[in-house]
Each structure stands twice: as C-alpha cells, then as structure tokens.
Design an enzyme around this catalytic site. Structure first.
Site, PDB file in Angstrom:
ATOM      1  CB  THR A  46      -0.971  -0.037   1.197  1.00 35.88           C
ATOM      2  OG1 THR A  46      -1.888   1.056   1.101  1.00 35.88           O
ATOM      3  CG2 THR A  46      -0.233   0.006   2.519  1.00 35.88           C
ATOM      4  CE  LYS A  55      -1.402   0.627  -3.678  1.00 35.89           C
ATOM      5  NZ  LYS A  55      -2.802   0.874  -4.087  1.00 35.89           N
ATOM      6  CG  ASN A  91      -1.961  -4.128  -5.816  1.00 39.21           C
ATOM      7  OD1 ASN A  91      -1.576  -4.747  -6.806  1.00 39.21           O
ATOM      8  ND2 ASN A  91      -3.168  -4.314  -5.290  1.00 39.21           N
ATOM      9  CG  ASP A 129      -5.230  -1.605  -6.300  1.00 44.84           C
ATOM     10  OD1 ASP A 129      -5.779  -2.347  -5.467  1.00 44.84           O
ATOM     11  OD2 ASP A 129      -4.288  -0.837  -6.007  1.00 44.84           O
TER      12      ASP A 129
END
Length: 279
Positions: A68, A72, A93, A109
């Site tokens: 996080t 990243k 991530n 994501d």
C-alpha cells in the site's frame, strides 16, 4: 499434524501507516478456507527508506507481498520485472516471489475494480466521471480503459493534477477531459462515478446527488458508508464500495501468491465485513 517451520510459507502487507489494513483479515480467511495451514500473513510498517532492507532480508519461505502507500511506485526499481498491467500505471500493489527468488510486481487494483463493477452488473458504460487525481485515480482510469467506450471527466483541484490526468488518459488510451473541483456536483449525473478522494472530501457533494443516480464506486471502506454513498443509496442508486475493491483485488493476490484458485470471495468478504463492524 504440526507443520515444520521449514515448510511454512509467508506473505504480508507493507506500508506506512499500516495498522488499519484489512488485508491480514482477508488473506487469513482465505488460507483457512483453502486449508493452507502452512501459510501465514502479517503486516509490517515499512516506508520508502526501509523498503530495500526489508526485501533483502526475506528468505525462501516468502511467497508474496501486498503493498500500500507509499510503496506502490517505490518498489518498482527493486523488482526483476513487472506485469503489463502494473507498468501501465507505474504502480505495483502485489509482489510474487518465484522459487528462484525472482520478484515480479503486478497491480490487482485494476482488474479488482473491473471485477467489483461486473459483480454489480456493470459490464460497460458510455461515459464516466472520476473524483480526484491521485494514484487511485490512475488505476480507475486503467479500469475504465477496459469498460468505458466514451469520455471520462476527471474533477481535480489544480492545473497540475489536470495535466497529469490528461497524460494518463493518453497513455492508457482513454479520452479524458478535466474539470475544476468546484464543479464536481456535475459529475454525479454520469452513468458511473468513481470517487477516489480521501475520507471527508466528498461529504459536501451528498446534497447534490440527483433524484435518480446511476452507479457510484466509492473506493473508501472506513468510515463506511461515506455521506455521498449513504445519500446515493437512499436515492436508489447502485453503490460499489471500497470493501468490494479490497476483496476483489485480494482474491487475485491470494491466487497469485499461493497458486490456489479460485480464492473464496464470499468468505473473504464476510471476514472483512465482520472486522469493519467490530471497529
């Protein structure tokens, strides 16, 4: 049967701050459901300065890492390779360790956003709006590149952010128009609105929700619901939340790190809901 320590596999989430992360709850729930008694998942407070040392200290028992902020982008130079998806937004991530020690970065994501929308029946939209222009907004643009056939309007606070969003649009093949944050209420009439801003930022927009809103994807999950999401739901609009995104991207991480598929989506979601309710 007791698993020998040498056979144990490890994974973890890294970031700063990290104490709030729900990732351990989700991944551990998946391990239990999949019968992976030899797998453990922890959280570590790691910033950009300490990242290199942390990675260099990992042994062969490590299967993967979730990352996080603020790691990243910082992790990319430390990897042996990144997937096309991660390269498209210059953000990783997920790190998966091969048996030979190679470190590969991915971004779950983006497909996680697409999967969360598809779960609610959103397969394609002809236009969309994004609230915000940070790292999550670039991932939202990459997700929209897969499902949006027309223009995306990004509502931002500065000319610099506007230029960045237009550049991301060009890179990702998305038609991006930028607008001033002062006009963000206009965004709420779009077929799909993706809110990528920090907690509290969109509260003032709740009063501008139209009588028949379409779909809101608010990436926050704590606190939840946001004022905007609560008003949206009250008016009958479809709402996709940050927990939906977190669970769908975590499903992909579990599958990549452990090699077991499919990961138990419903079990992971229920674990996340229970943990949030207890806060």
């Amino acid at each position: 049967m007791t698993v020998r320590a040498i056979d144990a596999r490890r994974a973890a989430v890294l970031g700063s701050p990290i104490a709030h992360s729900l990732s351990p709850v989700l991944h551990r729930a998946a391990y239990r459901e999949l019968g992976l008694a030899d797998w453990s998942y922890d959280r570590f407070e790691v910033d950009e300065e300490s990242l290199t040392g942390f990675l260099d200290g990992l042994g062969p028992e490590w299967g993967g890492l979730s990352l996080t902020m603020p790691l990243k982008r910082a992790v990319i130079p430390l990897l042996d390779g990144v997937t096309e998806t991660a390269a498209s937004v210059e953000a990783v991530n997920t790190v998966v360790f091969a048996e030979d020690g190679r470190r590969t970065g991915d971004n779950t994501d983006i497909p996680g956003m697409v999967a969360a929308l598809r779960e609610r029946g959103i397969e394609q939209v002809d236009s969309a709006a994004i609230l915000g222009a940070g790292a999550t907004a670039s991932s939202a643009l990459a997700a929209l590149a897969r499902i949006c056939t027309g223009e995306v309007v990004a509502y931002v606070r500065s000319a610099e952010r506007a230029a960045e969003m237009r550049q991301w649009g060009e890179r990702l093949g998305v038609e991006v128009r930028t607008a001033d944050w002062a006009d963000a209420a206009e965004a709420l009439r779009a077929p799909l609105v993706i809110a990528t801003t920090p907690a509290g930022t969109t509260d003032a927009l709740a009063g501008a929700v139209p009588e028949r809103p379409a779909t809101l994807f608010d990436v926050l999950y704590d606190p939840w619901p946001t004022d905007l999401a609560a008003r949206w739901s009250a008016y009958g609009g479809a709402v996709v939340g940050g927990l939906d995104l977190l669970v769908h991207q975590a499903v992909l991480q579990v599958e990549q790190m452990t090699g077991r598929a499919p990961a138990p989506l419903d079990v992971m979601r229920k674990a996340g809901e229970h943990a949030l309710a207890a806060r």
